[in-house]
Design a protein around this motif. Structure first.
Motif, PDB file in Angstrom:
ATOM      1  N   UNK A 209       0.850  -1.191   0.000  1.00 21.50           N
ATOM      2  CA  UNK A 209       0.000   0.000   0.000  1.00 21.50           C
ATOM      3  C   UNK A 209       0.886   1.241   0.000  1.00 21.50           C
ATOM      4  N   UNK A 210       0.578   2.164  -0.921  1.00 22.40           N
ATOM      5  CA  UNK A 210       1.336   3.415  -1.022  1.00 22.40           C
ATOM      6  C   UNK A 210       0.366   4.579  -1.126  1.00 22.40           C
ATOM      7  N   UNK A 211       0.866   5.772  -0.831  1.00 22.93           N
ATOM      8  CA  UNK A 211       0.028   6.964  -0.968  1.00 22.93           C
ATOM      9  C   UNK A 211       0.855   8.110  -1.532  1.00 22.93           C
ATOM     10  N   UNK A 212       0.208   8.947  -2.370  1.00 22.24           N
ATOM     11  CA  UNK A 212       0.853  10.165  -2.878  1.00 22.24           C
ATOM     12  C   UNK A 212      -0.169  11.297  -2.891  1.00 22.24           C
ATOM     13  N   UNK A 213       0.085  12.460  -2.306  1.00 27.30           N
ATOM     14  CA  UNK A 213       1.286  12.711  -1.524  1.00 27.30           C
ATOM     15  C   UNK A 213       1.169  12.282  -0.058  1.00 27.30           C
ATOM     16  N   UNK A 214      -0.076  12.088   0.454  1.00 25.11           N
ATOM     17  CA  UNK A 214      -0.235  11.707   1.854  1.00 25.11           C
ATOM     18  C   UNK A 214      -0.043  12.886   2.800  1.00 25.11           C
ATOM     19  N   UNK A 215       0.139  12.570   4.072  1.00 21.76           N
ATOM     20  CA  UNK A 215       0.362  13.593   5.104  1.00 21.76           C
ATOM     21  C   UNK A 215       1.140  12.921   6.243  1.00 21.76           C
ATOM     22  N   UNK A 216       1.305  13.639   7.359  1.00 23.21           N
ATOM     23  CA  UNK A 216       2.158  13.109   8.437  1.00 23.21           C
ATOM     24  C   UNK A 216       1.602  11.806   9.015  1.00 23.21           C
ATOM     25  N   UNK A 217       0.287  11.684   9.083  1.00 24.46           N
ATOM     26  CA  UNK A 217      -0.315  10.472   9.650  1.00 24.46           C
ATOM     27  C   UNK A 217      -0.225   9.306   8.689  1.00 24.46           C
ATOM     28  N   UNK A 218      -0.498   9.569   7.406  1.00 31.84           N
ATOM     29  CA  UNK A 218      -0.443   8.510   6.393  1.00 31.84           C
ATOM     30  C   UNK A 218       0.980   7.972   6.290  1.00 31.84           C
ATOM     31  N   UNK A 219       1.972   8.880   6.411  1.00 32.77           N
ATOM     32  CA  UNK A 219       3.366   8.420   6.256  1.00 32.77           C
ATOM     33  C   UNK A 219       3.808   7.567   7.447  1.00 32.77           C
ATOM     34  N   UNK A 220       3.042   7.580   8.544  1.00 32.00           N
ATOM     35  CA  UNK A 220       3.348   6.652   9.639  1.00 32.00           C
ATOM     36  C   UNK A 220       2.819   5.259   9.321  1.00 32.00           C
ATOM     37  N   UNK A 221       1.802   5.184   8.450  1.00 33.57           N
ATOM     38  CA  UNK A 221       1.159   3.898   8.142  1.00 33.57           C
ATOM     39  C   UNK A 221       1.741   3.225   6.898  1.00 33.57           C
ATOM     40  N   UNK A 222       2.050   4.019   5.857  1.00 38.53           N
ATOM     41  CA  UNK A 222       2.517   3.450   4.579  1.00 38.53           C
ATOM     42  C   UNK A 222       3.587   4.363   3.971  1.00 38.53           C
ATOM     43  N   UNK A 223       4.211   3.900   2.893  1.00 40.55           N
ATOM     44  CA  UNK A 223       5.182   4.745   2.183  1.00 40.55           C
ATOM     45  C   UNK A 223       4.444   5.824   1.419  1.00 40.55           C
ATOM     46  N   UNK A 224       4.958   7.051   1.490  1.00 38.71           N
ATOM     47  CA  UNK A 224       4.338   8.147   0.741  1.00 38.71           C
ATOM     48  C   UNK A 224       5.322   8.679  -0.294  1.00 38.71           C
ATOM     49  N   UNK A 225       4.757   9.307  -1.324  1.00 37.65           N
ATOM     50  CA  UNK A 225       5.557   9.757  -2.467  1.00 37.65           C
ATOM     51  C   UNK A 225       5.175  11.183  -2.807  1.00 37.65           C
ATOM     52  N   UNK A 226       6.168  12.068  -2.849  1.00 43.57           N
ATOM     53  CA  UNK A 226       5.877  13.491  -3.069  1.00 43.57           C
ATOM     54  C   UNK A 226       5.858  13.816  -4.546  1.00 43.57           C
ATOM     55  N   UNK A 227       4.708  13.537  -5.180  1.00 38.65           N
ATOM     56  CA  UNK A 227       4.555  13.903  -6.591  1.00 38.65           C
ATOM     57  C   UNK A 227       3.420  14.911  -6.681  1.00 38.65           C
ATOM     58  N   UNK A 228       3.274  15.534  -7.857  1.00 38.45           N
ATOM     59  CA  UNK A 228       2.117  16.395  -8.093  1.00 38.45           C
ATOM     60  C   UNK A 228       0.944  15.488  -8.472  1.00 38.45           C
TER      61      UNK A 228
END
Ligand code: AMP
Ligand code: GLY
Length: 428
Positions: free
Chosen positions: A28-47
């Motif tokens: 499971x991944x998320x982009x861009x996510x936030x501080x809470x999501x990045x504690x749960x899964x890998x996040x990616x800083x894209x537009x």
């Protein structure tokens, strides 16, 4: 199944939590996510609004399914780019997302599909706006035609204020929709669609205004609860028959079949059910309350919708408890939220039984602390045997969390808990 969720907010955090609980979701991944999501899964800083960037990330991650949360990437064509590349996506194409992106288009579809909604007129000049206001009378409802994150609507009994809002939309180069006022309680029903078939989630109610007692300006939503004990029996079936299926059929007929969430924003008026608006995505913060109760694995459901393999007969399973979500917002929201304050107490709140904290506008500072980074900052969700118990859980969580200038409503789900919402029998 490898899933990529697109979006930065509380709705996406709720989607991530629900997908993480699906045993078939292995990655499971998320982009861009936030501080809470990045504690749960890998996040990616894209537009996330750039279709090419989302497609490149989905390819790099080998995603089997992309779930698009917010309206802006949908309106920008993110789903189209993924479909073209053969990657299953949960969310409508740019053309189908017009159901949300243009209120005038939504009205056209509703008229063609004979879906009950408020009478409306489109205005492009001050004179047309004034005529429409006088035709419908007070209270006045003036809506910016385009996407405005729930903040483009003014409902007022002050004619001058209504006209001033229309003029500000014209000055920004826009069009307005002026409507008859719909009385009665509001319901949000999320209908999962695969272009042809549709499965409803549990109904929820949202609290749009910033202050207790439904005072102050509209916001993106300050709290929600689900299910709604005051709804008449057969309500969901009626919405499916009179709203969701006719809309899906009309969209198919236009050559723009709708896949994703058809969010039906409804009013139960003295003259029956009326659609206030359609959105082309999950609602925020209703999703935080609705998904807290869903037992059916979410990944499988969204994948079936993305592939056009949803069966109308699909039975969803729900926890018996009630969920209440309370949004904590930044100082000065919704005007111009003040960012940067350090948030404390999130872990304490999450340690309380039946409480979960979903992040929206949060980020980490250089010291690794969680700080305010948007208007709506957190949604604290409480589960309980009934509305009173769920409220107690949610507000116990809220009480544990603080930052300078934090604000929240104290009356989320209160009227319903006290049995003060009624719908006249036989009028729906
Ligand atoms: P919308 O962006 O269309 O969802 O409108 C935001 C909010 O404004 C709704 O959730 C309602 O609370 C209110 N609203 C919109 N249209 C109407 C209407 N025709 N009558 C009464 N309230 C409305
Ligand atoms: N809660 C309202 C929305 O998501 O538009």
């Amino acid at each position: 199944m490898k899933v990529l969720v697109i979006g930065p907010g509380g709705r996406e955090h709720a989607l991530i939590r629900a997908l993480a609980a699906d045993p078939y979701v292995t990655d499971l991944h998320c982009a861009p996510g936030n501080a809470g999501i990045s504690r749960d899964v890998s996040t990616h800083q894209i537009d996330a609004q750039d279709p090419a960037a989302v497609l490149a990330l989905a390819r790099e991650l080998g995603s089997d399914l992309v779930v698009v949360g917010p309206e802006a990437p949908l309106a920008a064509g993110v789903a189209d780019a993924l479909i073209e590349a053969g990657i299953p996506v949960f969310g409508p194409t740019k053309a189908a997302a017009q159901l949300e992106a243009s209120k005038a288009f939504a009205k056209t579809v509703m008229a063609a599909a004979e879906v009950p909604t408020a009478m409306a007129r489109v205005a492009t000049t001050t004179q047309e706006a004034a005529e429409a206001l006088d035709a419908f009378g007070a209270p006045y409802v003036v809506k910016d035609d385009g996407l405005a994150a729930g903040k483009g609507v003014v409902v007022t009994s002050d004619r001058a204020e209504a006209l001033a809002h229309a003029e500000s939309c014209f000055e920004a180069g826009g069009t307005v929709v002026i409507e008859e006022f719909l009385d009665g309680p509001e319901v949000s029903l999320f209908v999962i669609c695969d272009g042809t078939h549709a499965v409803p989630l549990a109904p929820a109610q949202d609290f749009k205004r910033i202050f207790d007692g439904d005072q102050g300006p509209n916001t993106g939503g300050m709290g929600a609860y689900s299910p709604l004990p005051w709804l008449p029996a057969g309500f969901v079936d009626e919405v499916m028959e009179r709203v969701a299926y006719p809309t899906l059929r009309d969209m198919e007929h236009r050559g723009t079949p709708f896949t994703g969430v058809l969010y039906c924003g409804l009013a139960i008026t003295t003259r029956g059910i009326r659609v206030i608006e359609f959105n082309a995505r999950f609602g925020d913060p209703e999703t935080q309350a609705v998904l807290a109760r869903l037992k059916t694995p979410l990944g499988g459901l969204l994948m079936a919708a993305a592939k056009g393999e949803l069966d109308d007969a699909e039975l969803l399973h729900w926890r018996p408890e009630t969920a209440v979500g309370v949004v904590m917002a930044a100082e000065n929201y919704p005007e111009s939220p003040i960012k940067g304050a350090t948030i404390t107490g999130i872990d304490t709140a999450e340690a309380i039984e039946n409480v979960s904290v979903l992040h929206a506008g949060t980020t980490n500072n250089a010291a690794g602390e969680v700080i305010v980074d948007g208007g709506r900052v957190l949604a604290v969700v409480g589960l309980g045997a009934d509305l009173h118990a769920a409220r107690n859980s949610a507000y116990a969580g809220v009480a544990a969390i603080s930052w300078d200038g934090a604000q929240h409503r104290t009356d989320i789900a209160l009227k319903a808990a006290n049995g003060q919402i009624s719908v006249s029998e036989g009028t729906h």
